[in-house]
Write an enzyme that holds these catalytic residues in place. Structure first.
Site, PDB file in Angstrom:
ATOM      1  N   ASN A  45       0.834  -1.213   0.000  1.00 25.48           N
ATOM      2  CA  ASN A  45       0.000   0.000   0.000  1.00 25.48           C
ATOM      3  C   ASN A  45       0.865   1.258   0.000  1.00 25.48           C
ATOM      4  O   ASN A  45       0.531   2.239  -0.665  1.00 25.48           O
ATOM      5  CB  ASN A  45      -0.960  -0.005   1.199  1.00 25.48           C
ATOM      6  CG  ASN A  45      -2.196  -0.828   0.907  1.00 25.48           C
ATOM      7  OD1 ASN A  45      -3.051  -0.420   0.133  1.00 25.48           O
ATOM      8  ND2 ASN A  45      -2.275  -2.015   1.502  1.00 25.48           N
ATOM      9  N   MET A  60       1.059  -2.547  12.414  1.00 24.21           N
ATOM     10  CA  MET A  60       0.445  -3.598  13.227  1.00 24.21           C
ATOM     11  C   MET A  60       0.277  -3.246  14.709  1.00 24.21           C
ATOM     12  O   MET A  60      -0.244  -4.043  15.468  1.00 24.21           O
ATOM     13  CB  MET A  60       1.263  -4.895  13.092  1.00 24.21           C
ATOM     14  CG  MET A  60       1.280  -5.454  11.676  1.00 24.21           C
ATOM     15  SD  MET A  60      -0.372  -5.652  10.956  1.00 24.21           S
ATOM     16  CE  MET A  60      -0.933  -7.084  11.859  1.00 24.21           C
ATOM     17  N   ILE A  75      -1.474  -1.147  17.700  1.00 24.19           N
ATOM     18  CA  ILE A  75      -2.656  -0.330  17.995  1.00 24.19           C
ATOM     19  C   ILE A  75      -2.170   0.987  18.582  1.00 24.19           C
ATOM     20  O   ILE A  75      -1.335   1.009  19.494  1.00 24.19           O
ATOM     21  CB  ILE A  75      -3.605  -1.077  18.950  1.00 24.19           C
ATOM     22  CG1 ILE A  75      -4.172  -2.293  18.211  1.00 24.19           C
ATOM     23  CG2 ILE A  75      -4.730  -0.168  19.438  1.00 24.19           C
ATOM     24  CD1 ILE A  75      -4.991  -3.219  19.060  1.00 24.19           C
ATOM     25  N   LEU A  76      -2.671   2.080  18.043  1.00 23.82           N
ATOM     26  CA  LEU A  76      -2.207   3.395  18.493  1.00 23.82           C
ATOM     27  C   LEU A  76      -2.827   3.748  19.843  1.00 23.82           C
ATOM     28  O   LEU A  76      -3.998   3.460  20.098  1.00 23.82           O
ATOM     29  CB  LEU A  76      -2.574   4.458  17.451  1.00 23.82           C
ATOM     30  CG  LEU A  76      -1.821   4.334  16.123  1.00 23.82           C
ATOM     31  CD1 LEU A  76      -2.473   5.206  15.056  1.00 23.82           C
ATOM     32  CD2 LEU A  76      -0.351   4.712  16.289  1.00 23.82           C
ATOM     33  N   ASN A  94      -6.521   4.770   7.826  1.00 18.89           N
ATOM     34  CA  ASN A  94      -6.033   3.391   7.737  1.00 18.89           C
ATOM     35  C   ASN A  94      -6.725   2.695   6.574  1.00 18.89           C
ATOM     36  O   ASN A  94      -7.818   3.096   6.158  1.00 18.89           O
ATOM     37  CB  ASN A  94      -6.364   2.662   9.043  1.00 18.89           C
ATOM     38  CG  ASN A  94      -5.859   1.230   9.069  1.00 18.89           C
ATOM     39  OD1 ASN A  94      -4.748   0.935   8.614  1.00 18.89           O
ATOM     40  ND2 ASN A  94      -6.676   0.326   9.586  1.00 18.89           N
ATOM     41  N   HIS A 104      -8.082  -1.146   5.566  1.00 18.36           N
ATOM     42  CA  HIS A 104      -8.393  -2.423   6.218  1.00 18.36           C
ATOM     43  C   HIS A 104      -8.999  -3.369   5.188  1.00 18.36           C
ATOM     44  O   HIS A 104      -9.875  -2.974   4.414  1.00 18.36           O
ATOM     45  CB  HIS A 104      -9.377  -2.185   7.368  1.00 18.36           C
ATOM     46  CG  HIS A 104      -9.754  -3.433   8.091  1.00 18.36           C
ATOM     47  ND1 HIS A 104      -8.915  -4.037   9.006  1.00 18.36           N
ATOM     48  CD2 HIS A 104     -10.860  -4.214   8.017  1.00 18.36           C
ATOM     49  CE1 HIS A 104      -9.504  -5.128   9.467  1.00 18.36           C
ATOM     50  NE2 HIS A 104     -10.682  -5.265   8.889  1.00 18.36           N
TER      51      HIS A 104
HETATM   52  C1  GRF Z   1      -3.169  -4.763   3.908  1.00 21.41           C
HETATM   53  O1  GRF Z   1      -4.005  -5.846   3.609  1.00 21.41           O
HETATM   54  C2  GRF Z   1      -3.924  -3.712   4.675  1.00 21.41           C
HETATM   55  O2  GRF Z   1      -5.272  -3.649   4.337  1.00 21.41           O
HETATM   56  C3  GRF Z   1      -3.771  -4.171   6.090  1.00 21.41           C
HETATM   57  O3  GRF Z   1      -2.484  -4.703   6.175  1.00 21.41           O
HETATM   58  C4  GRF Z   1      -2.063  -5.132   4.887  1.00 21.41           C
HETATM   59  C5  GRF Z   1      -0.795  -4.414   4.592  1.00 21.41           C
HETATM   60  O4  GRF Z   1      -0.208  -4.830   3.388  1.00 21.41           O
HETATM   61  N1  GRF Z   1      -4.010  -3.099   7.028  1.00 21.41           N
HETATM   62  P1  GRF Z   1       0.980  -4.000   2.762  1.00 21.41           P
HETATM   63  O5  GRF Z   1       2.081  -3.947   3.822  1.00 21.41           O
HETATM   64  O6  GRF Z   1       0.480  -2.642   2.415  1.00 21.41           O
HETATM   65  O7  GRF Z   1       1.405  -4.775   1.569  1.00 21.41           O
END
Ligand code: GRF
Length: 209
Positions: A18, A94, A96-97, A111, A113
């Site tokens: 992402n 990963m 939690i804030l 974020n 998700h």
């Molecule tokens: C993605 O599936 C996102 O939706 C989730 O964690 C994953 C992160 O993947 N929060 P990447 O590190 O962006 O490849």
């Protein structure tokens, strides 16, 4: 402020696809912003290497060097404040804030998700969607508040769930959509196009030129 002065800070823990989609959208001009810093809680996150490849400052902040989550998050907030970040984007982050961090950047953290929230918050959500038997899943870009995966929804994209899917094939199908809607949502925020009332996000009427 011109839009390309808009500064994003990206928080990551892993592979960073992402993040890569955001970098690509900036480089191809779809996203009028710059990433001022990428910060990871994991030293070996491939996302850090992706950042460096594109000349973006990449920082590892080791949680073990802080006495508590609160102290870590306050130091993290300081790093972002020092770079005058306008928007904090979580991209596979990963941890939690803490409420303290969320308070400092209130309304300025988003974020992505991999489910259609409010269905399936939390972890391993592609497997949960398959086990539940939903016929469609997808992804959600949302503001971050103190409830995990509970903030106001900005954009969603839907994908079908096939009978033959396992968690990986569904995750792969969702990921394609994640990469499309995350940069789009950021650009909407940059253009100040979102109207937010209670937890409902709508698009402002565009002003006729
Ligand atoms: C993605 O599936 C996102 O939706 C989730 O964690 C994953 C992160 O993947 N929060 P990447 O590190 O962006 O490849």
């Amino acid at each position: 402020m011109t839009s390309s002065n808009y500064k994003i800070g990206v928080l990551v823990s892993g592979r960073g696809t992402n993040l890569q989609a955001i970098i690509d959208a900036i480089e191809n001009g779809e996203l009028k912003a710059r990433i001022a810093v990428v910060i990871s809680d994991k030293q070996d996150a491939p996302a850090l290497e992706r950042s460096r490849k594109h000349g973006i400052e990449a920082v590892w902040m080791n949680p073990k060097q802080f006495a508590s989550k609160k102290e870590y998050d306050l130091a993290l907030a300081l790093e972002l404040k020092n770079r005058q970040i306008d928007l904090v984007c979580l991209a596979g982050y990963m941890r939690i804030l803490s409420p303290e961090f969320i308070g400092i950047f209130s309304g300025k953290i988003i974020n992505i998700h991999p489910s259609l929230l409010p269905a399936f918050p939390g972890l391993n959500v592609q497997q949960k969607a398959i086990d539940y038997g939903v016929k469609f899943s997808g992804c959600t870009v949302h503001f971050v508040n103190e409830e995990v995966d509970g903030g106001a929804i900005i954009l969603q994209a839907v994908v079908p769930v096939h009978d033959s899917d396992d968690a990986q094939t569904l995750a792969d199908r969702i990921l394609v959509q994640e990469h499309l809607i995350y940069p789009k949502a950021i650009q909407m925020i940059i253009e100040n196009r979102l109207h937010i009332e209670n937890r409902k996000v709508t698009l402002k009427e565009s002003i006729p030129s």
